[in-house]
Design a protein around this motif. Structure first.
Motif: not given
Length: 178
Positions: A41-48
């Motif tokens: 369930g992890i969307p395309p993202h940049v981890t903060v």
């Protein structure tokens, strides 16, 4: 937001991410095939910041503190047009990356017990993973497939708090940059 030894399957784990919806049509097919994190369930993202506080620590006061820390940052645009690699991983590198780094540093300054990726890496490298756990030939092919679909631009206006329920990542809250 994941790595092989990050223990991401544990219920109650959390992470702060910038979801990049503009990436979805560009990287979806590649991520579906080559990024096991998609299945959780992890969307395309940049981890903060990952890992962040355990879900049991996310009371109203803490959520307000997260909102205050994130809210001290202004919205910005980021361009994704360049590739980068870690061993076994292909990612898109945002430009500029300094605002992502500033978000991470601000959260870690407030919660120093939550170093990025558990302190596993010395440097903060903002990135949007498109393939992981793959050999170099597969990564070369993925990069060639994606090259003509770049660049794209996103406006970063919020940071999302994701919580793992033991099998999937779910959004819990969103915090606006102001």
């Amino acid at each position: 937001m994941t790595s092989e030894n990050s223990g991401t399957g544990q219920a109650g784990r959390t992470g702060l991410v910038v979801t990049v919806t503009e990436a979805e049509p560009v990287v979806r097919a590649c991520r579906d095939r080559l990024d096991p994190a998609v299945r959780s369930g992890i969307p395309p993202h940049v981890t903060v910041l990952f890992p962040f506080l355990h879900e049991s620590r996310l009371d109203g006061v803490t959520l307000a503190e997260i909102e205050a820390v994130i809210g001290r940052h202004r919205p910005f645009e980021a361009r994704f047009g360049d590739f980068g690699r870690f061993p076994g991983t292909l990612y898109l590198a945002p430009w500029p990356d300094a605002p992502f780094r500033a978000l991470t540093e601000a959260v870690v300054d407030r919660w120093p017990e939550t170093p990025p990726f558990g302190g596993e890496f010395d440097e903060i490298v903002p990135h949007l993973t498109v393939a992981q756990g793959q050999d170099e030939a597969v990564l070369d092919g993925a990069e060639a497939d994606l090259r003509d679909r770049l660049p794209f631009v996103t406006r970063v206006a919020s940071v999302d708090l994701m919580v793992h329920d033991g099998s999937r990542w779910r959004p819990r809250a969103s915090f606006a940059l102001r």
